[in-house]
Design a protein around this motif. Structure first.
Motif, mmCIF file in Angstrom:
data_model
loop_
_atom_site.group_PDB
_atom_site.id
_atom_site.type_symbol
_atom_site.label_atom_id
_atom_site.label_comp_id
_atom_site.label_asym_id
_atom_site.label_seq_id
_atom_site.Cartn_x
_atom_site.Cartn_y
_atom_site.Cartn_z
ATOM 1 N N MET A 275 141.052 -26.582 -3.837
ATOM 2 C CA MET A 275 141.210 -25.798 -5.060
ATOM 3 C C MET A 275 140.455 -26.438 -6.223
ATOM 4 N N CYS A 298 145.289 -18.201 -4.461
ATOM 5 C CA CYS A 298 144.008 -18.892 -4.342
ATOM 6 C C CYS A 298 143.519 -18.991 -2.899
ATOM 7 N N MET A 327 139.626 -16.103 -6.408
ATOM 8 C CA MET A 327 140.415 -17.179 -5.808
ATOM 9 C C MET A 327 139.947 -18.544 -6.284
ATOM 10 N N GLY A 331 142.401 -21.054 -8.289
ATOM 11 C CA GLY A 331 142.709 -22.371 -7.739
ATOM 12 C C GLY A 331 142.361 -23.483 -8.698
#
Length: 361
Positions: A275, A298, A327, A331
């Motif tokens: 992430m 995410c 995403m 993240g």
């Protein structure tokens, strides 16, 4: 403050030990010595760090490592303000020793992990787990503990400082996306290594599966064969700081853990690293991972052992740049807000400074 960081189990390049905790201590101006199994892991001695090379505790071969650690602590333990230990067998090694400043950093549920160890006969595993719980209770009576997960608190009676496995956040990950996905970490069958190989065979040559990390004996031969066939790109062991530079630009970060008690409550650090470095996540639904991904939207959660679903998730990310970008941004924002090592590093250093001050009075 003089700190001895001691492990007989973990790789000297372990990300939490070497690349977060030791860096944080040295940045704060403290003197650090790392005692770890450099030779047994095949790791080079770092020229910029004081080290002690000791044997590795592995499988049924643990006595020599524990005896060596005990001798080290008996002779030199009092030379340090803090002795930061990372393994349960080191708790046993300190019994009867007069060493102030002992601290145990708990970053695994060892009792649960024993149920997965092929070297331990199945009928002995409950007794082994009971021994680990007894060691934990003994440690809690004798020394301060640090916990790597909030979920570990239920194993102990007292409150202990939680120093999470949070991560350093790179300033910029804006690199072009290419047709590869990445797995970062130790490769074992229980961590989905065989599923990763099968995924690589299905995605190649259009999308490459990169495996970054050492492989255990239960999967190494299969990975070597897949590498020879062009199904995966296996990089082997890469120091964590170098491995992280291999993440940006990948379509996704993979975490295909199997359904095991040791993985039920621990949040895989690799997912937070994915992430932080701008990768959507494709993960199996161990509760800690699934909760993280669903809360921050995410990535994609796929069933345990379902390579079809993992393949579909990767191909969907390749086909849908807008969703992949959403995403990625979600993240990164979540890590910046909630999982940055900067805050935990301060907590870690200040906790040890406070303990050292209390011990010295």
């Amino acid at each position: 403050m003089r700190v001895l960081v001691l492990t007989v189990v973990h790789d000297p390049e372990d990300a939490r030990i070497r690349h977060r905790q030791i860096v944080a201590l040295r940045d704060a101006g403290h003197e650090v010595t790392l005692a770890a199994p450099f030779t047994d892991y095949g790791r080079a001695i770092p020229p910029d760090l004081a080290v002690v090379d000791i044997p590795r505790s592995q499988g049924r071969h643990r006595f020599l490592a524990v005896r060596t650690a005990r001798r080290l602590l008996k002779r030199h333990g009092r030379d340090y303000d803090i002795v930061l230990m990372h393994d349960p067998e080191l708790v046993l090694a300190t019994v009867g020793l007069d060493v102030p400043g002992l601290v145990w950093d708990v970053h695994e549920d060892t009792a649960a992990a024993l149920r997965m160890k092929p070297w331990l006969p199945r009928f002995t595993r409950p007794a082994g787990a009971a021994l680990i719980r007894a060691i934990e209770r003994s440690a809690e009576r004798r020394m301060p503990l640090l916990l790597a997960e909030e979920s570990y608190a239920g194993r102990f009676r007292k409150e202990h400082t939680v120093v999470r496995n949070s991560v350093a956040i790179p300033d910029d990950v804006s690199v072009p996306v290419d047709d590869r996905v990445v797995y970062l970490g130790r490769l074992t069958a229980a961590r989905g290594a065989l599923d990763l190989v099968e995924l690589g065979r299905r995605l190649a040559p259009e999308i490459q599966v990169h495996l970054v990390g050492p492989a255990d004996a239960d999967c190494a031969a299969v990975i070597e064969a897949a590498q020879a066939d062009g199904a995966v790109v296996w990089h082997g062991f890469v120091p964590n700081d170098e491995a992280l530079t291999m993440l940006p630009g990948a379509l996704a970060g993979l975490s295909l853990l199997h359904e095991q008690p040791n993985y039920a409550h621990s949040r895989p650090t690799k997912i937070v690293e994915y992430m932080a470095h701008g990768l959507p996540v494709v993960s199996t639904p161990n509760p800690a991972s699934a909760e993280l991904i669903m809360r921050h939207r995410c990535g994609t959660v796929v069933p345990f052992g379902d390579v079809d679903a993992a393949e579909a998730a990767v191909r969907e990310l390749q086909a849908n740049p807008a969703e992949r970008r959403r995403m990625t941004e979600a993240g990164r924002a979540a890590v910046i807000a909630h999982y940055s090592w900067d805050a935990d590093a301060d907590l870690f250093v200040h906790s040890l400074e406070k303990l050292a001050h209390a011990t010295s009075r």
